[in-house]
Design an enzyme around this catalytic site. Sequence first.
Site, mmCIF file in Angstrom:
data_model
loop_
_atom_site.group_PDB
_atom_site.id
_atom_site.type_symbol
_atom_site.label_atom_id
_atom_site.label_comp_id
_atom_site.label_asym_id
_atom_site.label_seq_id
_atom_site.Cartn_x
_atom_site.Cartn_y
_atom_site.Cartn_z
ATOM 1 N N HIS A 54 0.861 -1.184 0.000
ATOM 2 C CA HIS A 54 0.000 0.000 0.000
ATOM 3 C C HIS A 54 0.895 1.231 0.000
ATOM 4 O O HIS A 54 1.584 1.493 0.987
ATOM 5 C CB HIS A 54 -0.888 -0.033 1.259
ATOM 6 C CG HIS A 54 -1.898 1.063 1.325
ATOM 7 N ND1 HIS A 54 -2.840 1.127 2.335
ATOM 8 C CD2 HIS A 54 -2.138 2.137 0.532
ATOM 9 C CE1 HIS A 54 -3.599 2.191 2.150
ATOM 10 N NE2 HIS A 54 -3.183 2.831 1.074
ATOM 11 N N ARG A 56 0.934 4.639 0.563
ATOM 12 C CA ARG A 56 0.062 5.644 1.172
ATOM 13 C C ARG A 56 0.554 7.046 0.846
ATOM 14 O O ARG A 56 1.755 7.270 0.655
ATOM 15 C CB ARG A 56 0.036 5.459 2.698
ATOM 16 C CG ARG A 56 -0.521 4.121 3.154
ATOM 17 C CD ARG A 56 -0.662 4.106 4.667
ATOM 18 N NE ARG A 56 -1.735 4.971 5.089
ATOM 19 C CZ ARG A 56 -2.917 4.541 5.540
ATOM 20 N NH1 ARG A 56 -3.165 3.263 5.674
ATOM 21 N NH2 ARG A 56 -3.841 5.396 5.881
ATOM 22 N N GLU A 81 -2.074 -1.385 -3.498
ATOM 23 C CA GLU A 81 -3.232 -0.742 -2.876
ATOM 24 C C GLU A 81 -3.021 0.760 -2.931
ATOM 25 O O GLU A 81 -1.931 1.247 -2.613
ATOM 26 C CB GLU A 81 -3.369 -1.173 -1.415
ATOM 27 C CG GLU A 81 -3.637 -2.646 -1.237
ATOM 28 C CD GLU A 81 -3.668 -3.071 0.230
ATOM 29 O OE1 GLU A 81 -3.930 -4.247 0.468
ATOM 30 O OE2 GLU A 81 -3.412 -2.220 1.109
ATOM 31 N N GLU A 162 -12.529 -6.646 -3.340
ATOM 32 C CA GLU A 162 -11.937 -7.279 -2.154
ATOM 33 C C GLU A 162 -12.870 -6.954 -1.001
ATOM 34 O O GLU A 162 -13.050 -5.779 -0.641
ATOM 35 C CB GLU A 162 -10.526 -6.750 -1.889
ATOM 36 C CG GLU A 162 -9.901 -7.431 -0.669
ATOM 37 C CD GLU A 162 -8.424 -7.101 -0.504
ATOM 38 O OE1 GLU A 162 -7.713 -6.938 -1.528
ATOM 39 O OE2 GLU A 162 -7.982 -7.010 0.654
ATOM 40 N N HIS A 201 -8.174 -8.302 5.352
ATOM 41 C CA HIS A 201 -8.083 -7.445 6.531
ATOM 42 C C HIS A 201 -8.369 -8.237 7.800
ATOM 43 O O HIS A 201 -9.461 -8.763 7.973
ATOM 44 C CB HIS A 201 -9.005 -6.221 6.478
ATOM 45 C CG HIS A 201 -8.495 -5.111 7.365
ATOM 46 N ND1 HIS A 201 -7.671 -4.110 6.913
ATOM 47 C CD2 HIS A 201 -8.634 -4.901 8.681
ATOM 48 C CE1 HIS A 201 -7.359 -3.315 7.914
ATOM 49 N NE2 HIS A 201 -7.926 -3.774 9.001
HETATM 50 N N1 PXP Z 1 -6.439 -5.698 2.075
HETATM 51 C C1 PXP Z 1 -6.472 -4.342 2.153
HETATM 52 C C2 PXP Z 1 -7.191 -3.604 1.087
HETATM 53 C C3 PXP Z 1 -5.809 -3.662 3.184
HETATM 54 O O1 PXP Z 1 -5.845 -2.318 3.229
HETATM 55 C C4 PXP Z 1 -5.102 -4.411 4.141
HETATM 56 C C5 PXP Z 1 -4.370 -3.702 5.234
HETATM 57 O O2 PXP Z 1 -3.311 -3.014 4.709
HETATM 58 C C6 PXP Z 1 -5.074 -5.804 4.007
HETATM 59 C C7 PXP Z 1 -5.769 -6.423 2.987
HETATM 60 C C8 PXP Z 1 -4.294 -6.670 4.944
HETATM 61 O O3 PXP Z 1 -4.811 -6.587 6.206
HETATM 62 P P1 PXP Z 1 -3.998 -7.254 7.419
HETATM 63 O O4 PXP Z 1 -2.684 -6.544 7.492
HETATM 64 O O5 PXP Z 1 -4.884 -7.014 8.589
HETATM 65 O O6 PXP Z 1 -3.820 -8.699 7.078
#
Ligand code: PXP
Length: 252
Positions: A54, A56, A81, A162, A201
Site C-alpha cells: 500500500h 500511502r 493498494e 476485495e 483485513h
Molecule cells: N487488504 C487491504 C485492502 C488492506 O488495506 C489491508 C491492510 O493493509 C489488508 C488487505 C491486509 O490486512 P492485514 O494486514 O490485517 O492482514
Amino acid sequence: MPQPNLLLGVNIDHVVTLRQARYRTLPDSPNAEPSALAAALAAEAAGAHSITVHLRADRRHIQDADVFLLRKHIGTKLNLEMGNTQEILDISLQVRPDFVCMVPENREEVTTEGGLDVAGQREALRSTVKALSDNGTRVSMFIDPDLDQVRASAEIGAAMVELHTGTFANHTGAERDAEVARLCAAAELGHSLGLQINAGHGLTTHNLTALWPVPHLAELNIGHHIVSRAVFIGLTAAVHEMLAVMASYSRA
Ligand code: PXP
C-alpha cells in the site's frame, strides 16, 4: 501446475514499517533493514501467489522506490493498494502493477478502517479504473460487504472486489455469524455480476476457517498476522502455515 483453490497475496507493508521505524531519515544507509524486496522474494519462495503493498499518501511504510524495485524483481504478481489521488495514480500508471486495489485513505487512521464508498464516488473512480485498465492493470475495489457497493463496483467497470473482513475479524459468536452472512450475500452477488471475489483485513490462521462459508473466494490478502508470526517462526514458515489453513477452503 494446477491452480490452487485459493490464492494468497502477502502484504509486506509491515516489514517496511519496521525498516522505517529506524531508517526513515536515513533511506540510503547500508544498514537499512529489513529489505522489502528480500521479504517479497522469501514470501514468493514460500508459495505466495502475489505481493501486496500500500503506497500511502503519507509514505508511512512503503516508499516509491520500494514499489519500483518490487515491480522489477518479483516473479509473481504485484498488487498495489492505493487511494484515489492523481499523485498515486500517476505512479501506478508508471509502475504498471498486475493488480490495483482501490482503498479509502485517511491520514490519521492506523490502518484502512472501512471499505471504499464506491457508490458515492462513481465518476471519480470510473475514470481511475479506466485509466488503470487501459494500462494493463486489473482493478479491485476494497468494499464492505454491502450489496450497493458490490453493484456500484461492477457498474464502474472494476474486475474484482476485495471484501473487507475487518468486522468479521473483530467479532465472535452471533455478531461474527451475521457478518459472515453479509459476506456470503456480497460474494454471491459479485460473482453473479462477473466480479472476481477477494477478501482481506484482519485474517489470521485462527479465524480463517470461520470465513469458509463465503463462496467464490479467489484470493486473500493478508499482512499483519503473517509478519507478526514471522517474528517468531520466520517468514517462510509463516507463509506455509497460512497456506496450510487455506488449503481447506472449497470455493463452490
Ligand atoms: N487488504 C487491504 C485492502 C488492506 O488495506 C489491508 C491492510 O493493509 C489488508 C488487505 C491486509 O490486512 P492485514 O494486514 O490485517 O492482514
